[in-house]
Design a protein around this motif. Structure first.
Motif, PDB file in Angstrom:
ATOM      1  N   ALA A  66     -26.824  -1.738  35.143  1.00  0.00           N
ATOM      2  CA  ALA A  66     -26.443  -0.664  35.814  1.00  0.00           C
ATOM      3  C   ALA A  66     -24.877  -0.849  35.849  1.00  0.00           C
ATOM      4  O   ALA A  66     -24.422  -1.951  35.981  1.00  0.00           O
ATOM      5  N   LEU A  67     -23.780  -0.028  35.297  1.00  0.00           N
ATOM      6  CA  LEU A  67     -22.441   0.195  35.710  1.00  0.00           C
ATOM      7  C   LEU A  67     -22.410   0.818  37.232  1.00  0.00           C
ATOM      8  O   LEU A  67     -22.361   1.493  37.669  1.00  0.00           O
ATOM      9  N   VAL A  68     -21.956  -0.631  37.573  1.00  0.00           N
ATOM     10  CA  VAL A  68     -21.229  -0.646  39.009  1.00  0.00           C
ATOM     11  C   VAL A  68     -19.725  -0.376  39.250  1.00  0.00           C
ATOM     12  O   VAL A  68     -19.207  -0.878  38.649  1.00  0.00           O
ATOM     13  N   GLU A  69     -19.230   0.973  40.148  1.00  0.00           N
ATOM     14  CA  GLU A  69     -17.709   0.669  40.912  1.00  0.00           C
ATOM     15  C   GLU A  69     -17.635   0.269  41.668  1.00  0.00           C
ATOM     16  O   GLU A  69     -18.455   0.637  42.683  1.00  0.00           O
ATOM     17  N   VAL A  70     -17.023  -0.956  41.772  1.00  0.00           N
ATOM     18  CA  VAL A  70     -16.677  -1.858  43.655  1.00  0.00           C
ATOM     19  C   VAL A  70     -15.609  -1.053  43.492  1.00  0.00           C
ATOM     20  O   VAL A  70     -14.858  -0.222  43.363  1.00  0.00           O
ATOM     21  N   ALA A  71     -15.055  -2.054  44.940  1.00  0.00           N
ATOM     22  CA  ALA A  71     -13.810  -1.771  45.450  1.00  0.00           C
ATOM     23  C   ALA A  71     -12.533  -1.845  44.054  1.00  0.00           C
ATOM     24  O   ALA A  71     -12.942  -1.976  43.117  1.00  0.00           O
ATOM     25  N   GLU A  72     -11.380  -1.208  44.142  1.00  0.00           N
ATOM     26  CA  GLU A  72     -10.280  -1.458  43.701  1.00  0.00           C
ATOM     27  C   GLU A  72     -10.608  -0.229  42.659  1.00  0.00           C
ATOM     28  O   GLU A  72     -10.037  -0.027  41.263  1.00  0.00           O
ATOM     29  N   GLU A  73     -11.440   0.438  42.110  1.00  0.00           N
ATOM     30  CA  GLU A  73     -12.067   1.898  41.051  1.00  0.00           C
ATOM     31  C   GLU A  73     -12.726  -0.073  39.686  1.00  0.00           C
ATOM     32  O   GLU A  73     -11.835   0.835  38.813  1.00  0.00           O
ATOM     33  N   VAL A  74     -12.735  -1.036  40.628  1.00  0.00           N
ATOM     34  CA  VAL A  74     -13.195  -2.429  39.431  1.00  0.00           C
ATOM     35  C   VAL A  74     -14.612  -1.273  38.882  1.00  0.00           C
ATOM     36  O   VAL A  74     -15.268  -1.421  39.608  1.00  0.00           O
ATOM     37  N   ARG A  75     -14.858  -1.259  37.254  1.00  0.00           N
ATOM     38  CA  ARG A  75     -16.300  -1.399  37.259  1.00  0.00           C
ATOM     39  C   ARG A  75     -17.074  -3.063  36.411  1.00  0.00           C
ATOM     40  O   ARG A  75     -16.204  -3.039  35.588  1.00  0.00           O
ATOM     41  N   LEU A  76     -18.070  -2.750  36.767  1.00  0.00           N
ATOM     42  CA  LEU A  76     -18.365  -4.182  35.784  1.00  0.00           C
ATOM     43  C   LEU A  76     -19.922  -3.662  35.447  1.00  0.00           C
ATOM     44  O   LEU A  76     -20.625  -2.710  35.726  1.00  0.00           O
ATOM     45  N   LEU A  77     -20.809  -4.227  34.322  1.00  0.00           N
ATOM     46  CA  LEU A  77     -21.859  -3.933  33.904  1.00  0.00           C
ATOM     47  C   LEU A  77     -22.791  -5.063  34.180  1.00  0.00           C
ATOM     48  O   LEU A  77     -22.296  -6.482  34.558  1.00  0.00           O
ATOM     49  N   ALA A  78     -23.258  -4.911  35.836  1.00  0.00           N
ATOM     50  CA  ALA A  78     -24.696  -5.451  35.942  1.00  0.00           C
ATOM     51  C   ALA A  78     -25.923  -5.734  35.776  1.00  0.00           C
ATOM     52  O   ALA A  78     -26.226  -4.757  35.548  1.00  0.00           O
ATOM     53  N   ILE A  79     -26.620  -6.963  35.915  1.00  0.00           N
ATOM     54  CA  ILE A  79     -28.307  -6.898  35.650  1.00  0.00           C
ATOM     55  C   ILE A  79     -28.921  -6.376  37.440  1.00  0.00           C
ATOM     56  O   ILE A  79     -28.620  -6.793  38.043  1.00  0.00           O
ATOM     57  N   VAL A  80     -29.786  -5.309  36.818  1.00  0.00           N
ATOM     58  CA  VAL A  80     -30.136  -5.343  37.708  1.00  0.00           C
ATOM     59  C   VAL A  80     -31.590  -5.927  38.034  1.00  0.00           C
ATOM     60  O   VAL A  80     -32.394  -6.332  37.747  1.00  0.00           O
ATOM     61  N   ASP A  81     -31.905  -6.427  39.592  1.00  0.00           N
ATOM     62  CA  ASP A  81     -32.613  -7.006  40.280  1.00  0.00           C
ATOM     63  C   ASP A  81     -33.534  -6.397  40.779  1.00  0.00           C
ATOM     64  O   ASP A  81     -32.947  -5.168  41.906  1.00  0.00           O
ATOM     65  N   GLY A  82     -34.705  -5.963  40.749  1.00  0.00           N
ATOM     66  CA  GLY A  82     -35.743  -4.581  41.122  1.00  0.00           C
ATOM     67  C   GLY A  82     -35.474  -3.703  40.709  1.00  0.00           C
ATOM     68  O   GLY A  82     -35.205  -3.741  39.239  1.00  0.00           O
ATOM     69  N   GLU A  83     -35.765  -2.591  40.945  1.00  0.00           N
ATOM     70  CA  GLU A  83     -36.079  -1.103  40.620  1.00  0.00           C
ATOM     71  C   GLU A  83     -34.926  -0.697  39.915  1.00  0.00           C
ATOM     72  O   GLU A  83     -33.633  -1.174  40.499  1.00  0.00           O
ATOM     73  N   LEU A  84     -34.844  -0.054  39.135  1.00  0.00           N
ATOM     74  CA  LEU A  84     -33.989   1.307  38.254  1.00  0.00           C
ATOM     75  C   LEU A  84     -32.601   1.557  39.734  1.00  0.00           C
ATOM     76  O   LEU A  84     -33.545   2.264  39.970  1.00  0.00           O
ATOM     77  N   PRO A  85     -32.248   1.289  39.944  1.00  0.00           N
ATOM     78  CA  PRO A  85     -30.906   1.733  40.944  1.00  0.00           C
ATOM     79  C   PRO A  85     -30.972   3.497  40.710  1.00  0.00           C
ATOM     80  O   PRO A  85     -30.294   3.693  39.453  1.00  0.00           O
ATOM     81  N   ALA A  86     -30.838   4.594  41.387  1.00  0.00           N
ATOM     82  CA  ALA A  86     -29.751   6.126  40.755  1.00  0.00           C
ATOM     83  C   ALA A  86     -28.975   6.429  40.582  1.00  0.00           C
ATOM     84  O   ALA A  86     -28.459   5.176  41.606  1.00  0.00           O
ATOM     85  N   VAL A  87     -28.067   6.443  39.914  1.00  0.00           N
ATOM     86  CA  VAL A  87     -26.657   7.231  40.381  1.00  0.00           C
ATOM     87  C   VAL A  87     -25.889   7.825  41.256  1.00  0.00           C
ATOM     88  O   VAL A  87     -27.039   8.600  42.438  1.00  0.00           O
ATOM     89  N   GLY A  88     -25.047   6.789  41.724  1.00  0.00           N
ATOM     90  CA  GLY A  88     -24.723   7.231  42.899  1.00  0.00           C
ATOM     91  C   GLY A  88     -25.401   6.465  44.006  1.00  0.00           C
ATOM     92  O   GLY A  88     -24.471   6.742  45.390  1.00  0.00           O
ATOM     93  N   SER A  89     -26.362   5.899  44.186  1.00  0.00           N
ATOM     94  CA  SER A  89     -26.854   5.042  44.911  1.00  0.00           C
ATOM     95  C   SER A  89     -26.335   3.590  45.245  1.00  0.00           C
ATOM     96  O   SER A  89     -25.056   3.238  44.209  1.00  0.00           O
ATOM     97  N   ALA A  90     -26.191   2.859  46.315  1.00  0.00           N
ATOM     98  CA  ALA A  90     -25.585   1.887  46.437  1.00  0.00           C
ATOM     99  C   ALA A  90     -25.734   0.760  45.992  1.00  0.00           C
ATOM    100  O   ALA A  90     -27.199   0.566  46.548  1.00  0.00           O
ATOM    101  N   VAL A  91     -25.365   0.028  45.685  1.00  0.00           N
ATOM    102  CA  VAL A  91     -25.980  -1.967  45.334  1.00  0.00           C
ATOM    103  C   VAL A  91     -25.075  -2.534  46.156  1.00  0.00           C
ATOM    104  O   VAL A  91     -24.061  -3.121  46.214  1.00  0.00           O
TER     105      VAL A  91
END
Ligand SMILES: [Zn+2]
Length: 131
Positions: A66-91
């Protein structure tokens, strides 16, 4: 094992204030090597997610990213534990070694309104990102 921190460390350039993931390289914006660690909440929003059926050697299949945007508009690529999260969902994001891992936020579940704040997630409300 230590307690899981609720924050994530990013770096802030001391010169131009750019925020970026901790790295030994110079600031990606201005090239300064002066930066300060900066803790942000470990929650993020999924911008994109995908599932690899044939990941690189050494990784389990399916391999979810998942490509995730955290605070301060920093983006990172993360390995997902569990089910594939939908776009727009919170992780929740955590750093494990040098790998970011994301896990879907616990869904609050349908709560019976007890006259509390209406901000606690209206059931059925769509969660589409703005276009
Ligand atoms: Zn900079």
């Amino acid at each position: 094992m230590t307690a899981e921190p609720e924050t994530l460390e990013i770096s802030r350039c001391a010169s131009c204030q750019a925020r970026f993931l901790p790295t030994d390289a110079p600031c990606p914006r201005c090239g300064s090597t002066e930066r300060e660690p900066y803790a942000v909440a470990a929650g993020g929003t999924v911008l994109a997610s995908t599932e690899l059926v044939h990941p690189a050697a050494g990784w389990e299949s399916p391999h979810r990213l998942a490509l995730v945007e955290v605070a301060e508009e920093v983006r990172l690529l993360a390995i997902v534990d569990g089910e594939l999260p939908a776009v727009g969902s919170a992780v929740r994001v955590r750093l494990e070694g040098d790998i970011y891992r994301a896990r879907a936020e616990e869904a609050p579940g349908p709560e019976r309104g007890e006259g509390e704040s209406p901000r606690t997630g209206a059931p059925g409300a769509s969660f589409e990102p703005p276009r």
